[in-house]
Scaffold this active site. Structure first.
Site, PDB file in Angstrom:
ATOM      1  N   GLU A  77      -1.307   3.897  20.590  1.00 52.72           N
ATOM      2  CA  GLU A  77      -0.797   4.515  21.797  1.00 52.72           C
ATOM      3  C   GLU A  77      -1.849   5.511  22.178  1.00 52.72           C
ATOM      4  O   GLU A  77      -2.271   5.694  23.226  1.00 52.72           O
ATOM      5  CB  GLU A  77       0.546   4.929  21.621  1.00 52.72           C
ATOM      6  CG  GLU A  77       1.592   4.098  21.487  1.00 52.72           C
ATOM      7  CD  GLU A  77       3.004   4.370  21.319  1.00 52.72           C
ATOM      8  OE1 GLU A  77       3.334   5.230  20.425  1.00 52.72           O
ATOM      9  OE2 GLU A  77       3.899   4.180  22.275  1.00 52.72           O
ATOM     10  N   GLU A  81       6.647  -0.412  15.589  1.00 57.99           N
ATOM     11  CA  GLU A  81       7.525   0.718  15.738  1.00 57.99           C
ATOM     12  C   GLU A  81       9.060  -0.136  15.445  1.00 57.99           C
ATOM     13  O   GLU A  81      10.111   0.196  14.786  1.00 57.99           O
ATOM     14  CB  GLU A  81       7.664   1.333  16.853  1.00 57.99           C
ATOM     15  CG  GLU A  81       6.590   2.417  17.081  1.00 57.99           C
ATOM     16  CD  GLU A  81       5.411   2.100  17.532  1.00 57.99           C
ATOM     17  OE1 GLU A  81       4.987   0.722  17.552  1.00 57.99           O
ATOM     18  OE2 GLU A  81       4.665   2.872  17.890  1.00 57.99           O
TER      19      GLU A  81
HETATM   20  N1  COA Z   1       3.394   8.110   8.363  1.00 55.54           N
HETATM   21  C1  COA Z   1       3.302   8.866   7.229  1.00 55.54           C
HETATM   22  N2  COA Z   1       2.802   8.480   6.127  1.00 55.54           N
HETATM   23  C2  COA Z   1       2.078   7.234   6.129  1.00 55.54           C
HETATM   24  C3  COA Z   1       2.140   6.586   7.254  1.00 55.54           C
HETATM   25  C4  COA Z   1       2.817   7.166   8.274  1.00 55.54           C
HETATM   26  N3  COA Z   1       2.909   6.431   9.465  1.00 55.54           N
HETATM   27  N4  COA Z   1       1.495   5.344   6.878  1.00 55.54           N
HETATM   28  C5  COA Z   1       1.198   5.430   5.580  1.00 55.54           C
HETATM   29  N5  COA Z   1       1.589   6.633   5.314  1.00 55.54           N
HETATM   30  C6  COA Z   1       1.416   7.046   3.749  1.00 55.54           C
HETATM   31  C7  COA Z   1       2.076   6.245   2.745  1.00 55.54           C
HETATM   32  O1  COA Z   1       3.491   6.569   2.762  1.00 55.54           O
HETATM   33  C8  COA Z   1       1.274   6.433   1.532  1.00 55.54           C
HETATM   34  O2  COA Z   1       1.541   7.685   0.960  1.00 55.54           O
HETATM   35  P1  COA Z   1       1.640   8.091  -0.754  1.00 55.54           P
HETATM   36  O3  COA Z   1       0.386   7.799  -1.096  1.00 55.54           O
HETATM   37  O4  COA Z   1       2.324   9.258  -0.919  1.00 55.54           O
HETATM   38  O5  COA Z   1       2.560   6.886  -1.145  1.00 55.54           O
HETATM   39  C9  COA Z   1      -0.139   6.285   1.942  1.00 55.54           C
HETATM   40  O6  COA Z   1       0.061   6.762   3.458  1.00 55.54           O
HETATM   41  C10 COA Z   1      -0.947   5.165   2.053  1.00 55.54           C
HETATM   42  O7  COA Z   1      -0.232   4.054   2.547  1.00 55.54           O
HETATM   43  P2  COA Z   1       0.112   2.808   1.832  1.00 55.54           P
HETATM   44  O8  COA Z   1       0.814   2.024   2.672  1.00 55.54           O
HETATM   45  O9  COA Z   1       0.391   3.013   0.269  1.00 55.54           O
HETATM   46  O10 COA Z   1      -1.437   2.238   1.867  1.00 55.54           O
HETATM   47  P3  COA Z   1      -2.127   0.770   2.213  1.00 55.54           P
HETATM   48  O11 COA Z   1      -3.472   0.894   2.183  1.00 55.54           O
HETATM   49  O12 COA Z   1      -1.322  -0.305   1.258  1.00 55.54           O
HETATM   50  O13 COA Z   1      -1.679   0.459   3.575  1.00 55.54           O
HETATM   51  C11 COA Z   1      -1.426   1.053   5.871  1.00 55.54           C
HETATM   52  C12 COA Z   1      -1.992   1.325   4.550  1.00 55.54           C
HETATM   53  C13 COA Z   1      -1.901   1.924   7.290  1.00 55.54           C
HETATM   54  C14 COA Z   1      -1.682  -0.327   6.380  1.00 55.54           C
HETATM   55  C15 COA Z   1       0.381   1.158   5.867  1.00 55.54           C
HETATM   56  O14 COA Z   1       0.430   2.575   5.110  1.00 55.54           O
HETATM   57  C16 COA Z   1       1.028   1.057   6.976  1.00 55.54           C
HETATM   58  O15 COA Z   1       1.364  -0.107   7.534  1.00 55.54           O
HETATM   59  N6  COA Z   1       1.532   2.236   7.585  1.00 55.54           N
HETATM   60  C17 COA Z   1       2.509   2.246   8.564  1.00 55.54           C
HETATM   61  C18 COA Z   1       1.996   1.746   9.846  1.00 55.54           C
HETATM   62  C19 COA Z   1       3.384   1.887  10.921  1.00 55.54           C
HETATM   63  O16 COA Z   1       4.224   1.312  10.790  1.00 55.54           O
HETATM   64  N7  COA Z   1       2.978   2.871  12.014  1.00 55.54           N
HETATM   65  C20 COA Z   1       3.835   3.084  12.847  1.00 55.54           C
HETATM   66  C21 COA Z   1       4.370   4.454  12.867  1.00 55.54           C
HETATM   67  S1  COA Z   1       4.627   5.038  14.524  1.00 55.54           S
END
Ligand code: COA
Length: 697
Positions: free
Chosen positions: A116, A136
């Site tokens: 966004e 989301e």
């Molecule tokens: N807010 C807060 N923390 C987040 C986050 C978010 N949107 N996205 C990831 N994190 C944190 C995880 O909790 C994790 O924390 P930790 O190391 O303390 O456990 C860390 O970032 C790494 O994320 P992780 O998912 O373990 O790594 P990954 O490499 O497997 O995947 C992403 C990375 C970005 C693909 C995955 O974290 C993801 O899909 N994130 C959320 C996306 C999402 O739904 N965004 C919409 C929110 S509006």
């Protein structure tokens, strides 16, 4: 040189957004490891950065992320509370109001609030490895900073409905085709973004003021219909569709409307539950104090046993790019298994899910043998042979003899005692359980079982492999049925006792699906077949406590040849193709009640649901007490990822922790009375008190 924008609020962490001038172009670098989540400090940093760029007389700006990605989304840890100023729409307004064009330079991921944010910029260029999406809805809310309004003005409404409601994460190439990004940049991303601005002219171009692309209403209707169907009635899906549909209206009004819906839904029960699961899932793959640096690299694997489960495991390993040697007991069995795998590769290509070259790569990575000698190059071998202790022990002994000393041995047993299985091995520390769920290439859950002797390095390797396979790991200790199957057995037992005591199987199933389970327990039994549990009951007959209540109905069904769907009948009849209640089953149930001296009572759907839940919660508390599961949230992760428990309810323990305690105590009392002799009460109150739901109860 990079100078950081000064942060003047106590909450803002200095350095969340770097600021530098490259000639007359400002470069704002979001730096909030590990994934640049859009926290308050980041939002503040961008606003300050744009102000600094104005002050410096910039003619353009580049917004990018440091480290592994652009922005993985808004910081979900902030979403259960009031959001501090500036909120994301305020940040985007600052970008839109800037007198110069802003280019978002994307790499890694641009998800949720991250995408966004970039849609609020004038242009987007992306590294080819970028994945973009608005996930989301999978978290129980909707995009709240213009996603439902700006995306459709670039992609059209039908595509936006599809992408938003599927929570899709698309590759940059697809985003380019759809118009979400303006160009791809190989190599130096910042250089490409600067060049993009300099080779201009690049006038301001706000996505929200672009004319909506002309579209066929029928395509929009079709996208909405299929999104609603997939969305299983969750309220956020309908809201997202409504907002995207109306995105050709007054942009100001629609952005305000979207924000209001977002603010309401981010504090909804679904959103709290799904946020809890988001963090629970990330925690489940870790073991406190375990040194993950000891994890070994695994690329050459073997699978023993090419039955249904073995084939699924082979497919999962191949899909992750690993090589596989499949071992079967004779050439005929091997040929059958290999041709089944070949057929499934062909089917995937035919459905367009796999490219012809991808299938070719997998074929090249697969070989078969009947001799364990073929495994000598394997770093990890998974056995998936018949579920019988002596058979598995024999396989493990042969593996130990055939494999190099450092190779890892995994058993896919679903019930057996791994500590007993490894007795007799010289190096039991190299063995762990990797319990896949069928079909193994589809189901997310992987129970990683840490036996008494399993070494830390082997456990760490198992967890790393789970990540490579795209599975959701949950760590379990040895115990009958580990976490998932043990809880499921208690749930099924309660379901069967409800039937013995007066409920019809279809009433129990309807109550379970009414709660949100993907299927009811009896429909599940029919699908997986009644004979495996029957064989197990026969084995256990001699040691069963004669005073414990025993439901004979499943035995009678099996004796009558009703083994489930595969025989056309089980708890239900399938003559018409779908499950129908069968008078023959009703008669058999009546006879069992008479034999047990039960006078049938009637149960309403609510009571059935709460009794099924009470059985799950109590068993979970027992196994947590025994240390089979590490933490309560792991149980929720297992049940939602492998057993069809509704995600939007967070999992059984989250559900119980957010329920009124008095009602739950009454349910547990009723459960104890129904189970009767041999009932073991778990420390439910303690377990629930320790569970961090992330919300006030
Ligand atoms: N807010 C807060 N923390 C987040 C986050 C978010 N949107 N996205 C990831 N994190 C944190 C995880 O909790 C994790 O924390 P930790 O190391 O303390 O456990 C860390 O970032 C790494 O994320 P992780 O998912 O373990 O790594 P990954 O490499 O497997 O995947 C992403 C990375 C970005 C693909 C995955 O974290 C993801 O899909 N994130 C959320 C996306 C999402 O739904 N965004 C919409 C929110 S509006």
């Amino acid at each position: 040189m990079n100078t950081h924008v000064t942060q003047d609020t106590p909450e803002a962490s200095p350095g969340a957004v770097g600021f530098a001038m490259q000639g007359d172009i400002a470069v704002l670098t979001i730096d909030n490891p590990p994934v640049n989540a859009g926290s308050h400090a980041v939002r503040r940093g961008i606003t300050d950065g744009i102000a600094a760029a104005r002050e410096a007389g910039a003619t353009g700006a580049v917004l990018m992320g440091a480290g592994r990605c652009f922005v993985a989304g808004s910081d979900l840890r902030e979403f259960g509370k009031p959001l501090a100023w500036p909120e994301l729409p305020d940040v985007i307004a600052t970008i839109e109001d800037a007198p110069f064009p802003v280019v978002a330079a994307l790499h890694g991921v641009a998800l949720g609030g991250g995408l966004e944010l970039s849609l609020g910029c004038d242009y987007r260029i992306a590294a080819p490895d970028t994945r973009l999406g608005l996930p989301e809805v999978s978290l129980g809310f909707i995009p709240g900073a213009g996603g439902t309004q700006r995306m459709p003005r670039l992609t059209g409404r039908a595509s936006a409905i599809d992408l938003i409601c599927r929570a899709a994460r698309i590759p940059a190439t697809e985003a380019l085709t759809l118009g979400l990004v303006d160009g791809l940049a190989e190599g130096d991303l910042l250089g490409a973004a600067l060049a993009f601005l300099r080779e201009g002219p690049r006038p301001k171009r706000l996505a929200r003021t672009l004319p909506p692309p002309p579209e066929d209403e029928a395509a929009i209707d079709a996208a909405a219909r299929s999104a609603l169907k997939r969305g299983k009635g969750r309220p956020n899906i309908a809201e997202a569709i409504r907002l995207v549909r109306a995105s050709d209206g007054d942009a100001e009004a629609m952005l305000a409307e979207e924000r209001a819906v977002f603010q309401r839904l981010r504090l909804s029960d679904d959103a709290f539950a799904l946020r809890y699961l988001f963090f629970a899932e990330r925690k489940a793959g870790s073991v406190d104090g375990l040194d993950m640096t000891g994890a070994r690299r695994v690329s050459a694997t073997g699978v023993i046993g090419g039955g249904t489960m073995g084939q699924g495991i082979v497919r999962a390993l191949l899909a992750a790019g690993l090589s596989v040697v499949l071992i079967e007991r004779d050439e005929a069995a091997l040929a059958t298994a290999l041709s089944a795998i070949e057929a499934s590769l062909g089917a995937q290509v035919a459905k367009g899910r796999l490219s012809a070259s991808g299938a070719e790569q997998r074929r090249a990575a697969l070989s078969g043998a009947v001799d364990y000698g073929a495994l000598s190059g394997c770093e990890l071998v998974i056995e998936a042979v018949f579920e019988e202790m002596s058979v598995k022990q024999d396989v493990l002994a042969r593996l130990e003899a055939a494999l190099p000393a450092e190779a890892i041995i995994a058993t896919n047993t679903s019930y057996l005692d791994i500590d007993e299985m490894v007795q007799g091995l010289s190096h039991p520390e190299r063995v762990l359980g990797l319990h896949f769920f069928s079909p193994a290439d589809v189901m997310k859950l992987l129970e990683v079982v840490r036996a008494a002797a399993t070494s830390d390095a082997v456990l760490a390797s198992g967890l790393k492999l789970a990540g490579k396979l795209g599975k959701q790991p949950v760590v379990a200790r040895v115990g009958e049925g580990f976490i998932g199957n043990r809880i499921y057995a208690a749930y099924r037992r309660r379901a069967e006792l409800l039937v013995l005591d007066g409920a019809a199987p279809e009433e129990v199933d309807a109550a379970a699906t009414g709660f949100g389970f993907a299927m009811g327990p009896f429909a599940v039994s029919d699908m997986s077949g009644l004979d495996i549990a029957w064989a197990m009951r026969k084995r256990q007959a001699a040691t069963r406590d004669p005073q414990a209540r025993y439901v004979t109905i499943p035995d009678r069904l099996c004796e009558a040849g009703r083994l489930g769907r595969k025989t056309g009948k089980g708890w239900y009849a399938y003559g018409s193709g779908t499950a129908e209640p069968d008078p023959e089953v009703a008669a058999l149930i009546d006879a069992a009640r008479a034999e047990a001296g039960v006078s049938p009572q009637s149960f309403d759907a609510g009571t059935i649901q709460r009794q099924l839940l009470a059985a799950i919660v109590n068993e979970a508390a027992c196994l947590l007490d025994e240390g089979i599961a590490q933490r309560a949230s792991d149980v929720d992760v297992a049940l939602t990822n492998g057993y069809g428990f509704p995600r939007w309810r967070g999992g059984p323990l989250y559900w119980a922790a957010t329920e009124g305690r008095a009602g739950l105590e009454a349910d547990l009392k009723a459960l104890a009375a129904a189970i009767g002799h041999g009932f073991r009460a778990g420390p439910v109150a303690e377990v629930l008190a320790a569970l961090d739901t992330g919300r006030e109860v």
